[in-house]
Design a protein around this motif. Structure first.
Motif, mmCIF file in Angstrom:
data_model
loop_
_atom_site.group_PDB
_atom_site.id
_atom_site.type_symbol
_atom_site.label_atom_id
_atom_site.label_comp_id
_atom_site.label_asym_id
_atom_site.label_seq_id
_atom_site.Cartn_x
_atom_site.Cartn_y
_atom_site.Cartn_z
ATOM 1 N N SER A 31 0.856 -1.188 0.000
ATOM 2 C CA SER A 31 0.000 0.000 0.000
ATOM 3 C C SER A 31 0.884 1.228 0.000
ATOM 4 C CB SER A 31 -0.938 -0.011 1.210
ATOM 5 O OG SER A 31 -1.774 -1.148 1.205
ATOM 6 N N SER A 32 1.616 1.407 -1.076
ATOM 7 C CA SER A 32 2.669 2.412 -1.125
ATOM 8 C C SER A 32 2.224 3.761 -1.697
ATOM 9 C CB SER A 32 3.858 1.887 -1.928
ATOM 10 O OG SER A 32 3.478 1.530 -3.242
ATOM 11 N N THR A 33 0.958 3.894 -2.020
ATOM 12 C CA THR A 33 0.410 5.198 -2.363
ATOM 13 C C THR A 33 -0.326 5.730 -1.146
ATOM 14 O OG1 THR A 33 0.218 4.744 -4.733
ATOM 15 C CG2 THR A 33 -1.210 6.444 -3.819
ATOM 16 N N MET A 34 0.074 6.898 -0.681
ATOM 17 C CA MET A 34 -0.515 7.460 0.527
ATOM 18 C C MET A 34 -1.035 8.859 0.249
ATOM 19 S SD MET A 34 2.027 6.082 3.526
ATOM 20 C CE MET A 34 0.806 6.541 4.767
ATOM 21 N N GLY A 35 -2.259 9.091 0.676
ATOM 22 C CA GLY A 35 -2.896 10.361 0.410
ATOM 23 C C GLY A 35 -3.498 10.991 1.643
ATOM 24 N N TRP A 36 -3.820 12.258 1.491
ATOM 25 C CA TRP A 36 -4.554 13.005 2.502
ATOM 26 C C TRP A 36 -5.897 13.420 1.915
ATOM 27 C CZ3 TRP A 36 -3.307 13.568 7.546
ATOM 28 C CH2 TRP A 36 -1.986 13.332 7.921
ATOM 29 N N ARG A 45 -16.209 13.771 1.445
ATOM 30 C CA ARG A 45 -14.772 13.683 1.620
ATOM 31 C C ARG A 45 -14.078 14.060 0.314
ATOM 32 N NH1 ARG A 45 -12.655 8.626 4.970
ATOM 33 N NH2 ARG A 45 -14.258 9.621 6.277
ATOM 34 N N GLU A 46 -13.087 14.931 0.404
ATOM 35 C CA GLU A 46 -12.419 15.406 -0.787
ATOM 36 C C GLU A 46 -10.921 15.149 -0.746
ATOM 37 O OE1 GLU A 46 -12.561 19.598 -1.479
ATOM 38 O OE2 GLU A 46 -11.977 20.129 0.567
ATOM 39 N N PHE A 47 -10.377 14.963 -1.913
ATOM 40 C CA PHE A 47 -8.954 14.738 -2.078
ATOM 41 C C PHE A 47 -8.167 16.004 -1.771
ATOM 42 C CE2 PHE A 47 -5.402 15.275 -5.092
ATOM 43 C CZ PHE A 47 -4.562 14.280 -4.634
ATOM 44 N N VAL A 48 -7.031 15.839 -1.099
ATOM 45 C CA VAL A 48 -6.149 16.959 -0.780
ATOM 46 C C VAL A 48 -4.796 16.799 -1.468
ATOM 47 C CG1 VAL A 48 -4.939 18.215 1.032
ATOM 48 C CG2 VAL A 48 -7.277 17.385 1.427
ATOM 49 N N ALA A 49 -4.124 15.689 -1.207
ATOM 50 C CA ALA A 49 -2.791 15.471 -1.759
ATOM 51 C C ALA A 49 -2.462 13.992 -1.703
ATOM 52 C CB ALA A 49 -1.741 16.271 -0.992
ATOM 53 N N VAL A 50 -1.513 13.574 -2.528
ATOM 54 C CA VAL A 50 -1.094 12.176 -2.549
ATOM 55 C C VAL A 50 0.383 12.097 -2.891
ATOM 56 C CG1 VAL A 50 -1.712 11.835 -4.989
ATOM 57 C CG2 VAL A 50 -1.655 9.870 -3.436
ATOM 58 N N SER A 55 8.668 6.609 -5.711
ATOM 59 C CA SER A 55 9.118 7.608 -6.679
ATOM 60 C C SER A 55 9.136 9.013 -6.096
ATOM 61 C CB SER A 55 8.234 7.583 -7.921
ATOM 62 O OG SER A 55 6.936 8.066 -7.631
ATOM 63 N N GLY A 56 8.308 9.261 -5.091
ATOM 64 C CA GLY A 56 8.181 10.589 -4.534
ATOM 65 C C GLY A 56 7.273 11.513 -5.320
ATOM 66 N N THR A 57 6.641 11.010 -6.346
ATOM 67 C CA THR A 57 5.734 11.822 -7.153
ATOM 68 C C THR A 57 4.549 12.289 -6.316
ATOM 69 O OG1 THR A 57 6.357 10.599 -9.131
ATOM 70 C CG2 THR A 57 4.318 11.866 -9.228
ATOM 71 N N THR A 58 4.194 13.547 -6.456
ATOM 72 C CA THR A 58 3.101 14.132 -5.682
ATOM 73 C C THR A 58 2.071 14.786 -6.586
ATOM 74 O OG1 THR A 58 4.283 16.231 -5.406
ATOM 75 C CG2 THR A 58 4.594 14.556 -3.704
ATOM 76 N N TYR A 59 0.838 14.831 -6.098
ATOM 77 C CA TYR A 59 -0.253 15.519 -6.768
ATOM 78 C C TYR A 59 -1.090 16.221 -5.715
ATOM 79 C CZ TYR A 59 0.982 12.536 -10.714
ATOM 80 O OH TYR A 59 1.655 11.903 -11.721
ATOM 81 N N TYR A 60 -1.671 17.366 -6.090
ATOM 82 C CA TYR A 60 -2.429 18.178 -5.162
ATOM 83 C C TYR A 60 -3.760 18.609 -5.761
ATOM 84 C CZ TYR A 60 2.075 18.680 -2.803
ATOM 85 O OH TYR A 60 3.273 18.438 -2.173
ATOM 86 N N ALA A 61 -4.736 18.762 -4.894
ATOM 87 C CA ALA A 61 -5.978 19.387 -5.307
ATOM 88 C C ALA A 61 -5.718 20.858 -5.616
ATOM 89 C CB ALA A 61 -7.033 19.260 -4.215
ATOM 90 N N THR A 69 2.137 20.965 1.230
ATOM 91 C CA THR A 69 3.186 20.100 0.724
ATOM 92 C C THR A 69 3.104 18.740 1.396
ATOM 93 O OG1 THR A 69 4.669 21.988 0.344
ATOM 94 C CG2 THR A 69 5.655 19.793 0.370
ATOM 95 N N ILE A 70 3.028 17.688 0.600
ATOM 96 C CA ILE A 70 3.050 16.335 1.130
ATOM 97 C C ILE A 70 4.460 15.783 0.984
ATOM 98 C CG2 ILE A 70 2.312 15.275 -1.046
ATOM 99 C CD1 ILE A 70 0.741 13.223 0.660
ATOM 100 N N SER A 71 4.919 15.058 1.992
ATOM 101 C CA SER A 71 6.257 14.499 1.962
ATOM 102 C C SER A 71 6.289 13.198 2.750
ATOM 103 C CB SER A 71 7.287 15.488 2.522
ATOM 104 O OG SER A 71 7.010 15.791 3.877
#
Length: 124
Positions: A31-36, A45-50, A55-61, A69-71
Motif C-alpha cells: 500500500s505504497s500510495t498514501m494520500g490526505w 470527503r475530498e482529495f487533498v494530496a497524494v 518515486s516521490g511523485t506528488t499531486y495536489y488538489a 506540501t506532502i512528503s
C-alpha cells in the motif's frame, strides 16, 4: 493489514501553519500510495494530496496547490502534510489513507486503509 495514525491537528488562525503526520505500520509494502483527504461537516470527503512512496511523485488538489506540501520519511515510515497560509475553508477533519500503487490517485473509494482523522480548525 495496515495501520495509520494521524496527529498534528489543532486550532490555528487564518494565515498560519500546521504540519500533520501519519505514521504507518503493518504490511505497508503493498500500500505504497498514501494520500490526505479531508471532510467538513455536511460535505463529501475530498482529495487533498497524494504521494507515491517510492518515486516521490506528488499531486495536489487545486484548492491547496502552492500552499500544502506532502512528503515522506522512509526511516520513520511517516507521511506529512505541511499546511501553510491556512484559510477558514480548510477547516475539516483530515484523514490519511493508503492504497495500492496502481489506479486513480484522487478517489477516496479506492483507498482501503484509513486513519482515525485529526481535526483542523482555522479561525478567521
Amino acid at each position: 493489514q495496515v495501520q495509520l495514525v494521524e496527529s498534528g491537528g489543532g486550532l490555528v488562525q487564518a494565515g498560519g501553519s500546521l504540519r500533520l503526520s501519519c505514521a504507518a505500520s503493518g504490511r505497508t509494502y503493498s500500500s505504497s500510495t498514501m494520500g490526505w483527504f479531508r471532510q467538513a461537516p455536511g460535505k463529501e470527503r475530498e482529495f487533498v494530496a497524494v504521494i507515491k512512496w517510492y518515486s516521490g511523485t506528488t499531486y495536489y488538489a487545486d484548492s491547496v496547490k502552492d500552499r500544502f506540501t506532502i512528503s515522506r520519511d522512509n526511516v520513520k515510515n511517516t507521511v506529512y502534510l505541511q499546511m501553510n497560509s491556512l484559510k477558514p475553508e480548510d477547516t475539516a477533519v483530515y484523514y490519511c489513507a493508503a492504497k495500492s500503487p496502481v489506479g486513480t490517485l484522487d478517489k477516496a473509494d479506492l483507498y482501503n486503509y484509513w486513519g482515525q482523522g485529526t481535526q483542523v480548525t482555522v479561525s478567521s
